[in-house]
Design a protein around this motif. Structure first.
Motif, PDB file in Angstrom:
ATOM      1  N   GLY A 252      55.777 106.730  71.041  1.00  0.00           N
ATOM      2  CA  GLY A 252      57.111 106.151  70.911  1.00  0.00           C
ATOM      3  C   GLY A 252      57.304 105.292  69.687  1.00  0.00           C
ATOM      4  N   LEU A 253      56.252 105.117  68.859  1.00  0.00           N
ATOM      5  CA  LEU A 253      56.362 104.310  67.645  1.00  0.00           C
ATOM      6  C   LEU A 253      56.230 105.216  66.425  1.00  0.00           C
TER       7      LEU A 253
ATOM      8  N   ASP B 200      56.948 113.076  63.536  1.00  0.00           N
ATOM      9  CA  ASP B 200      57.869 111.941  63.551  1.00  0.00           C
ATOM     10  C   ASP B 200      59.027 112.171  62.586  1.00  0.00           C
ATOM     11  N   ARG B 201      58.773 112.866  61.499  1.00  0.00           N
ATOM     12  CA  ARG B 201      59.829 113.152  60.530  1.00  0.00           C
ATOM     13  C   ARG B 201      60.922 114.004  61.180  1.00  0.00           C
ATOM     14  N   ALA B 202      60.513 114.995  61.961  1.00  0.00           N
ATOM     15  CA  ALA B 202      61.503 115.842  62.631  1.00  0.00           C
ATOM     16  C   ALA B 202      62.344 115.032  63.603  1.00  0.00           C
ATOM     17  N   ALA B 203      61.692 114.137  64.388  1.00  0.00           N
ATOM     18  CA  ALA B 203      62.423 113.307  65.344  1.00  0.00           C
ATOM     19  C   ALA B 203      63.369 112.351  64.632  1.00  0.00           C
TER      20      ALA B 203
ATOM     21  N   ASP C 135      62.720  97.566  66.212  1.00  0.00           N
ATOM     22  CA  ASP C 135      62.089  97.996  64.969  1.00  0.00           C
ATOM     23  C   ASP C 135      61.451  96.802  64.259  1.00  0.00           C
ATOM     24  N   SER C 136      60.408  97.072  63.482  1.00  0.00           N
ATOM     25  CA  SER C 136      59.703  96.007  62.763  1.00  0.00           C
ATOM     26  C   SER C 136      59.458  96.435  61.323  1.00  0.00           C
TER      27      SER C 136
ATOM     28  N   SER D 209      60.880 103.459  68.502  1.00  0.00           N
ATOM     29  CA  SER D 209      61.014 102.346  67.570  1.00  0.00           C
ATOM     30  C   SER D 209      60.345 102.694  66.255  1.00  0.00           C
ATOM     31  N   LEU D 210      60.730 101.951  65.228  1.00  0.00           N
ATOM     32  CA  LEU D 210      60.163 102.142  63.895  1.00  0.00           C
ATOM     33  C   LEU D 210      59.256 100.979  63.520  1.00  0.00           C
TER      34      LEU D 210
END
Length: 614
Positions: free
Chosen positions: A65-66, A83-86, A202-203, A155-156
């Motif tokens: 999820g991160l 993650d890029r696709a999501a 996000d952080s 989250s990022l």
């Protein structure tokens, strides 16, 4: 595998608790860090591999999820393929306000490029066009966090390298910034001040050499916290050394003796980061020559000078001991019996440092150099930690502190300490107050007590900040160094005369010179007179060949010919300040000094000040 570094635990705690969403990660950020070795590489070398900071952070933060996003100044915005696709899908949904299925339905029957395809291509372009376009990249990253809150199921964690280059401190304000830098500072300031970002999931981690090098409009925001990456400790250095030595193709020979071994090497290498340690080991492996303690210490000194600059610090190896110091017999006994044992102690038994006061030319520096030699510790001479460039003083101090915290034990030698560390009053410049405050905090830091020993020499002890002079810092011991009297004075006179007359001078000459010389003749004046007499002996004169000894009458005539410079009132003022600031009765000329006598010193000081002597 090596234990998780403490700085990463601090970083994770700040972000996981929601205490902050923006962190400046500074310090030893260009070093190597322990990560798990991929399964295919695990063999006889153990399960640890040492990698740069960003790969280390990516490995440690791999969590469901991160999504981890990395931006490098000279590269694109990077993210893992899955993650890029999501993230791309979320970007399209956010821009259109529709999910992927709705967009697919909208595109049915349309000719040419669909809206979703166009936005996907825009996303790919923005990711790639970050190369060489830092302002655009930061705005894109900011928008990604908005997108994340609106359309991403997760989250990022955004890692931004070279934040001190992207957002340089400059002159501190914004009026002098170039337009592109001003725009970047504004983007990030607005980003980190956005309540939705602060309350979101996000952080952002800004990676910089120094937090002070990041523009204060960003770096000093209350919602932006800092985490320091320290130099590797002895355990991590040992892990790296053992990992290196396991490679049979790169044998490294260590010095002979019972103390030789990886553990000793790790101790001697205190102050090196792992990159510098690798250079040391690789060089030894290539040359086949054994490493020596002196060679390792030399590498440490070279590395520290490179980190701080030649104009900030130098290493000194005093060649003389207390045995070589003329006179000062009572003071030398105190130094041997109290100061040196307290400096050699650890924990609460150790002194954090000492201030050495006395008039110009009294011999403070020479005496304390002898103490440093007796301690047999690295001696770092602090030359100048101020910079002419705005904000660089704070940066230099941060680097100095990291170096000192990495050393096992060292002496910090500060001559003319009153000019190095100013005051903290209202009339003092903000940078000066910050610098003095940071030095004070370091002097009383329990973690450094017994490890970092401060020796502060000054002829103007009264100009040294009262906060530096208080107990718990160098105020625990303020030592006066006074002009020699009595037997100490006669020892100086014999030392001056011996090279000129070639043997022990007569008692009559000593008595005559004792009466002739000013009672306030300083150690520096005696040294100058000795040099003068040696020069007279070396040079021929009428009736005497070069190198021939001088007669006692020649010596007396040469001494009588010299007049002291007109600085006696200034020296008296400085001597009085050393006396009134002394923290040991036993170090005063009269240990039974009364309050009335001390009051007389103060009265004499005020009288000299009315004459303009300060």
């Amino acid at each position: 595998m090596s234990a998780v570094p403490a700085f990463f635990s601090d970083l994770a705690r700040l972000l996981n608790s929601g205490q902050t969403r923006a962190v400046v990660l500074s310090g030893n950020v260009h070093d190597l860090f322990p990560a798990a070795r991929p399964a295919r590489q695990i063999g006889g070398q153990g399960d640890t591999v040492f990698v740069p900071l960003v790969p280390f952070l990516l490995e440690r933060t791999e969590t469901a999820g991160l999504i981890r996003v990395v931006y490098e100044l000279n590269g694109p915005v990077r993210v893992g393929e899955a993650d890029r696709a999501a993230l791309k899908d979320a970007w399209v949904r956010w821009k259109t306000g529709a999910d992927a299925d709705t967009l697919l339905l909208r595109g049915l029957g349309q000719r040419g490029e669909t809206e979703g395809t166009k936005l996907g291509r825009e996303f790919d372009q923005l990711m790639h066009e970050a190369i060489g376009r830092p302002t655009q990249a930061l705005e894109f990253l900011r928008q990604l966090t908005i997108c994340s809150r609106e359309a991403l199921n997760g989250s990022l964690l955004i890692l931004i390298e070279a934040a001190d280059v992207l957002l340089p401190a400059g002159q501190g304000g914004v009026s002098g910034l170039p337009a592109d830098q001003l725009r970047r500072v504004t983007i990030v300031e607005d980003w980190f001040c956005d309540p939705d970002f602060i309350e979101g999931g996000d952080s952002v981690v800004l990676i910089a050499d120094s937090r002070s090098a990041v523009h204060p409009r960003v770096g000093r925001l209350p919602q932006v916290l800092g985490v320091e990456v320290p130099a590797p400790d002895v355990r991590l250095r040992l892990d790296y050394i053992e990992d290196f030595l396991k490679d049979a193709n790169r044998p490294v020979r260590l010095w002979a003796g019972e103390e030789a071994g990886p553990e000793s090497l790790a101790q001697f290498a205190a102050g090196l980061n792992l990159h510098a340690l690798r250079q040391l080991l690789a060089g030894a492996a290539h040359s086949g020559e054994p490493l020596t303690p002196a060679g390792v210490i030399g590498k440490v000194e070279e590395f520290i000078r490179a980190q701080l600059g030649e104009d900030v610090i130098e290493f000194k190896k005093p060649e003389h001991s207390l045995e070589d110091v003329v006179g000062f017999e009572d003071l030398k006994a105190f130094l041997r019996e109290e100061l040196i044992p307290r400096f050699q102690a650890s924990g609460e038994a150790a002194l954090p440092g000492a201030a050495v006061a006395g008039a110009i030319g009294s011999g403070k520096t020479f005496l304390m150099e002898a103490v440093a030699a007796e301690l047999d510790l690295p001696v770092l001479v602090l030359k100048n930690i101020r910079s002419q460039w705005f904000g660089q003083t704070d940066v230099v101090f941060e680097k100095l502190r990291r170096v000192l915290e990495a050393l096992q034990k060292a002496v910090i030698f500060v001559d003319e300490a009153d000019t190095q560390f100013g005051g903290v009053g209202s009339g003092t410049h903000e940078t000066e107050r910050r610098l003095t405050g940071k030095v004070q905090a370091m002097m009383s830091d329990p973690k450094l007590r017994g490890r970092i020993l401060w020796l502060l020499m000054t002829a103007r002890i009264h100009l040294l900040s009262p906060d530096v002079r208080r107990p718990g810092r160098v105020g625990d011991l303020i030592i006066p160094v006074l002009d020699p009297t009595g037997e100490d004075r006669r020892a100086f006179i014999r030392w001056v005369v011996n090279p000129a007359v070639g043997n022990e001078p007569s008692a009559e000459l000593i008595t005559r010179l004792d009466a002739e010389l000013s009672p306030t003749t300083s150690a520096a004046a005696y040294a100058s007179l000795r040099s003068d007499l040696k020069a007279r002996r070396a040079l021929s004169s009428e009736g005497r060949a070069a190198g021939e000894t001088l007669s006692e009458e020649d010596v007396f005539a040469a001494v009588r010919d010299r007049l002291p410079p007109a600085i006696q009132q200034t020296r008296r003022y400085q001597e009085l300040q050393a006396l009134v600031n002394c923290t040991r009765r036993s170090l005063l000329p009269d240990p039974d000094v009364t309050a009335e006598q001390r009051a007389e010193w103060e009265t004499e000081l005020r009288a000299l000040e009315r004459l303009g002597i300060h």
